[in-house]
Design a protein around this motif. Structure first.
Motif, PDB file in Angstrom:
ATOM      1  N   GLU A 187       0.837  -1.208   0.000  1.00  0.00           N
ATOM      2  CA  GLU A 187       0.000   0.000   0.000  1.00  0.00           C
ATOM      3  C   GLU A 187       0.868   1.253   0.000  1.00  0.00           C
ATOM      4  O   GLU A 187       0.581   2.222  -0.713  1.00  0.00           O
ATOM      5  CB  GLU A 187      -0.914  -0.008   1.224  1.00  0.00           C
ATOM      6  N   ASP A 188       1.942   1.246   0.789  1.00  0.00           N
ATOM      7  CA  ASP A 188       2.832   2.404   0.828  1.00  0.00           C
ATOM      8  C   ASP A 188       3.489   2.649  -0.524  1.00  0.00           C
ATOM      9  O   ASP A 188       3.628   3.793  -0.971  1.00  0.00           O
ATOM     10  CB  ASP A 188       3.910   2.199   1.897  1.00  0.00           C
ATOM     11  N   THR A 237       0.894   3.992  -3.108  1.00  0.00           N
ATOM     12  CA  THR A 237       0.474   5.379  -2.890  1.00  0.00           C
ATOM     13  C   THR A 237       1.643   6.328  -2.717  1.00  0.00           C
ATOM     14  O   THR A 237       1.437   7.509  -2.428  1.00  0.00           O
ATOM     15  CB  THR A 237      -0.421   5.456  -1.646  1.00  0.00           C
ATOM     16  N   SER A 238       2.882   5.793  -2.875  1.00  0.00           N
ATOM     17  CA  SER A 238       4.100   6.615  -2.771  1.00  0.00           C
ATOM     18  C   SER A 238       4.144   7.394  -1.463  1.00  0.00           C
ATOM     19  O   SER A 238       4.410   8.598  -1.431  1.00  0.00           O
ATOM     20  CB  SER A 238       4.206   7.577  -3.967  1.00  0.00           C
ATOM     21  N   GLN A 239       3.864   6.703  -0.363  1.00  0.00           N
ATOM     22  CA  GLN A 239       3.935   7.342   0.950  1.00  0.00           C
ATOM     23  C   GLN A 239       5.355   7.828   1.207  1.00  0.00           C
ATOM     24  O   GLN A 239       6.328   7.099   0.983  1.00  0.00           O
ATOM     25  CB  GLN A 239       3.514   6.363   2.037  1.00  0.00           C
ATOM     26  N   PRO A 240       5.527   9.048   1.728  1.00  0.00           N
ATOM     27  CA  PRO A 240       6.878   9.600   1.899  1.00  0.00           C
ATOM     28  C   PRO A 240       7.606   9.099   3.143  1.00  0.00           C
ATOM     29  O   PRO A 240       8.802   9.299   3.260  1.00  0.00           O
ATOM     30  CB  PRO A 240       6.621  11.108   2.002  1.00  0.00           C
ATOM     31  N   ALA A 241       6.887   8.471   4.085  1.00  0.00           N
ATOM     32  CA  ALA A 241       7.500   8.123   5.367  1.00  0.00           C
ATOM     33  C   ALA A 241       8.417   6.910   5.229  1.00  0.00           C
ATOM     34  O   ALA A 241       8.105   5.821   5.679  1.00  0.00           O
ATOM     35  CB  ALA A 241       6.414   7.859   6.416  1.00  0.00           C
ATOM     36  N   SER A 242       9.540   7.097   4.588  1.00  0.00           N
ATOM     37  CA  SER A 242      10.512   6.024   4.397  1.00  0.00           C
ATOM     38  C   SER A 242      11.894   6.635   4.304  1.00  0.00           C
ATOM     39  O   SER A 242      12.092   7.652   3.635  1.00  0.00           O
ATOM     40  CB  SER A 242      10.191   5.231   3.125  1.00  0.00           C
ATOM     41  N   ARG A 264      12.695   0.413  -0.168  1.00  0.00           N
ATOM     42  CA  ARG A 264      11.305  -0.007   0.046  1.00  0.00           C
ATOM     43  C   ARG A 264      10.732  -0.647  -1.202  1.00  0.00           C
ATOM     44  O   ARG A 264      10.086  -1.698  -1.140  1.00  0.00           O
ATOM     45  CB  ARG A 264      10.469   1.193   0.481  1.00  0.00           C
ATOM     46  N   GLY A 295      11.033   2.114   7.054  1.00  0.00           N
ATOM     47  CA  GLY A 295      10.310   3.123   7.830  1.00  0.00           C
ATOM     48  C   GLY A 295      10.900   3.257   9.213  1.00  0.00           C
ATOM     49  O   GLY A 295      11.181   2.259   9.880  1.00  0.00           O
ATOM     50  N   GLY A 345       3.158   6.030  12.021  1.00  0.00           N
ATOM     51  CA  GLY A 345       2.558   5.873  10.703  1.00  0.00           C
ATOM     52  C   GLY A 345       3.406   5.158   9.683  1.00  0.00           C
ATOM     53  O   GLY A 345       2.886   4.755   8.639  1.00  0.00           O
ATOM     54  N   THR A 346       4.699   4.971   9.940  1.00  0.00           N
ATOM     55  CA  THR A 346       5.520   4.234   8.978  1.00  0.00           C
ATOM     56  C   THR A 346       5.151   2.759   9.030  1.00  0.00           C
ATOM     57  O   THR A 346       4.601   2.268  10.013  1.00  0.00           O
ATOM     58  CB  THR A 346       7.016   4.401   9.258  1.00  0.00           C
TER      59      THR A 346
END
Length: 622
Positions: free
Chosen positions: A330-331, A334-339, A345, A394, A400-401
């Motif tokens: 999912e991360d 959606t290209s989640q930045p928390a990494s 990743r 993360g 949230g990571t």
């Protein structure tokens, strides 16, 4: 230029209305071809001059190109860059040429397929080309036009498809698949359009019939690719007729062939069903995800690239951690930045995707090269790699990571001076807990211990030697007490079996450690305990953390005790019989030449337990 060309065409239509003869057309079209550098009028590229000439022809039918037939005009529809007005005129002109020549349905279908297959004179039949067609179907301006043209000629399309499949050059199936994907792209483009429902309905019926044809011809690879195209390109706003089509080809058709290779491949295809869909298609999506979960198989093995068993065993353990894998996918999607490292990743997500969908051992070389250890041909410590990898995915200290959500916990350390009563507390985040094996003054350990005992001992109050109180400055009067205040969803424990000898060498402690399949973690705050169950063990074979061999034994973290356990030894994967995963059997194979090194537990005291998440690799990784 387009507006000027249209104006000129309108003026020319008025001026030439009386002279709109074949002789005039015979001069006009070759002249346009020469100006455009083309040998024939059929080769005219999209340009304002061609658009103006088409407009002139549409207004003055007598100015048709010499010897014009529907086929070359239909091919112009496939060329990108033509303005909308020209495409509309071309579609009507093609219909007029068909009517004028009383063209049969068979010839009309051939013209339409000519539109679809323009530029595909000699299509490659390689897996790479087929994959590119399915992941990125040709959704050009020609798609909608082809969808419209084919509405009245469906009756002959299947007959022509049979002839394509029988093509002697061996590319017939690839050509048909390209046509299938292009028509499906046209469905997506027309869905929701006010005047496009009949085109969508007709084309979906044709696509369904072609899938049935692939079943009749037992072309399972092409059929699987077509079904994957449906799953990967789920419409944002689905119509009821599309849902009926998808149910037919994704469920009813495979169910009618229970003994075909498609039945074993289908669960892998359904992994790509999107998580968020509209209300119309939500029931179907839920049913497909359930089907994927029911058919999910064992992971593929991993190739040993030169003492990379430490990496392979850890990756297999992580792949068993379903919620971690689902959250990672999912991360990435959606290209989640928390990494800390989006690159690492994504590389990890790619390897886990390969393990899910592959049926042969995979090579994690790209990920291995991205780690600090690289591919040096040297054995490394699996716990060091685990901490580094989870940290890159993360930061466990950041809410949230993916690491914080799945492996993150918090413990508190309290130091109290018995002389003055001064105390200080520190709260830290952790993704794993290290359990040292206690020894006496001469380095000898107890003969038999358990993971529960080691865990309890790590939280015992201890006297701090050589520590001076910050308040009263008294020496050796302080005691330290550690305790977990927030338990993680997945508990990773590293058993430190290694100690330094008098010669300064690391040695492995020969002590029997019982591996508890069920574990209670005592907490410093309410609810004061958390219950866990074992789902994976990384075993180490050898006398040093930097030599020997690693293997993994595990099952899906979301299964109960009846779930099947597997042993992963690099490229070799085998299921364990139920007798080998009883408590006494686990204690036996976790001690001896192979010893339990890293343990993975899943928290089980949540009430009610949340449903298992679907594993949906992002399409670009699939």
């Amino acid at each position: 230029a387009e507006c000027r060309g249209a104006a000129v065409a309108d003026l020319a239509a008025l001026a030439l209305k009386a002279q709109a003869t074949a002789a005039t057309a015979a001069q006009l079209w070759p002249a346009l071809a020469r100006l455009a550098g083309a040998d024939r009028w059929e080769d005219l590229p999209p340009c304002p001059a061609r658009a103006a000439a088409v407009r002139l022809w549409f207004k003055c039918p007598g100015l048709a190109p010499p010897g014009a037939t529907a086929a070359p005009i239909a091919l112009w529809l496939a060329q990108p860059g033509a303005p909308e007005a020209e495409r509309a005129a071309l579609e009507k002109l093609v219909q007029g040429l068909w009517n004028q020549g009383a063209t049969g349905a068979r010839a009309q279908v051939e013209d339409v397929l000519g539109v679809l297959l323009d530029g595909m004179r000699e299509p490659e039949s390689s897996a790479t080309w087929l994959a590119s067609v399915i992941v990125r179907p040709p959704a050009s301006a020609a798609s909608a036009s082809a969808c419209g043209l084919i509405t009245d000629v469906v009756g002959s399309a299947k007959t022509l498809a049979v002839q394509i499949l029988d093509a002697s050059n061996g590319n017939g199936a690839a050509v048909l698949l390209f046509a299938w994907a292009t028509l499906y792209a046209s469905v997506l483009g027309r869905m929701g359009a006010g005047d496009g429902e009949e085109h969508v309905r007709t084309t979906l019926c044709l696509l369904s019939d072609l899938c049935g044809l692939l079943v009749e011809r037992r072309r399972w690879s092409e059929l699987a690719a077509a079904l994957l195209c449906v799953v990967l390109h789920w419409p944002g706003v689905a119509q009821a007729l599309w849902v009926d089509f998808a149910r037919k080809v994704l469920l009813d058709l495979p169910d009618s062939q229970p003994d075909s290779p498609l039945s074993s491949v289908l669960p892998l295809l359904l992994l790509a069903v999107p998580g968020q869909v509209d209300d119309t298609s939500a029931p179907l999506a839920a049913e497909l995800r359930t089907r994927a979960a029911q058919g999910f198989g064992v992971n593929a093995g991993l190739q040993n690239l030169g003492n990379t068993c430490y990496l392979n065993s850890l990756l297999q353990a992580l792949s068993m951690t379903n919620r971690f894998v689902a959250a990672l996918f999912e991360d990435v999607a959606t290209s989640q930045p928390a990494s800390r490292s989006p690159m690492v990743r994504e590389l990890l997500a790619r390897v886990l995707t390969s393990l899910l969908v592959a049926r042969s051992p995979q090579a994690p070389g790209t990920l291995a090269r991205a780690t600090p250890f690289g591919l040096r041909g040297q054995q490394q410590d699996a716990t060091e790699l685990a901490r580094w990898l989870l940290d890159q995915v993360g930061d466990v200290a950041v809410d949230g990571t993916v690491t914080e959500r799945q492996f993150g916990g918090r413990f508190r350390t309290i130091v109290v001076c018995t002389e003055c009563g001064h105390s200080q507390a520190k709260v830290e985040s952790f993704s794993d807990l290290c359990l040292p094996v206690a020894t006496d003054g001469e380095g000898a350990a107890a003969k038999s211990l358990s993971v529960a005992q080691l865990l309890c001992a790590s939280f015992h109050e201890e006297q701090l030697s050589g520590y001076r109180c910050d308040s009263c400055q008294a020496l050796d009067t302080s005691k330290r007490q550690c305790g977990v205040i927030r338990p993680p969803e997945h508990l990773m424990l590293a058993i430190n079996r290694f100690s330094y000898s008098s010669s300064g060498q690391q040695e492995k402690l020969d002590v029997h450690i019982g591996v508890d399949k069920s574990l209670t973690l005592q907490l410093s705050e309410a609810p004061h305990s958390a219950e866990y169950s074992l789902y994976a063990v990384v075993l180490h074979i050898g006398s040093s953390p930097h030599s020997g061999h690693y293997v993994c034994v595990g099952r899906s973290s979301e299964e109960d005790e009846s779930g099947t356990w597997f042993r992963f030894d690099d490229a070799t994967v085998r299921a364990l019989p139920p007798t080998e995963v009883l408590q006494e059997s686990v204690d036996r194979w976790a001690n001896g030449s192979a010893t339990a090194y890293v343990l993975f537990y899943r928290r089980r005291d949540a009430d009610p337990p949340p449903p298992p998440p679907p594993l949906r690799p992002p399409p670009r990784l699939f």
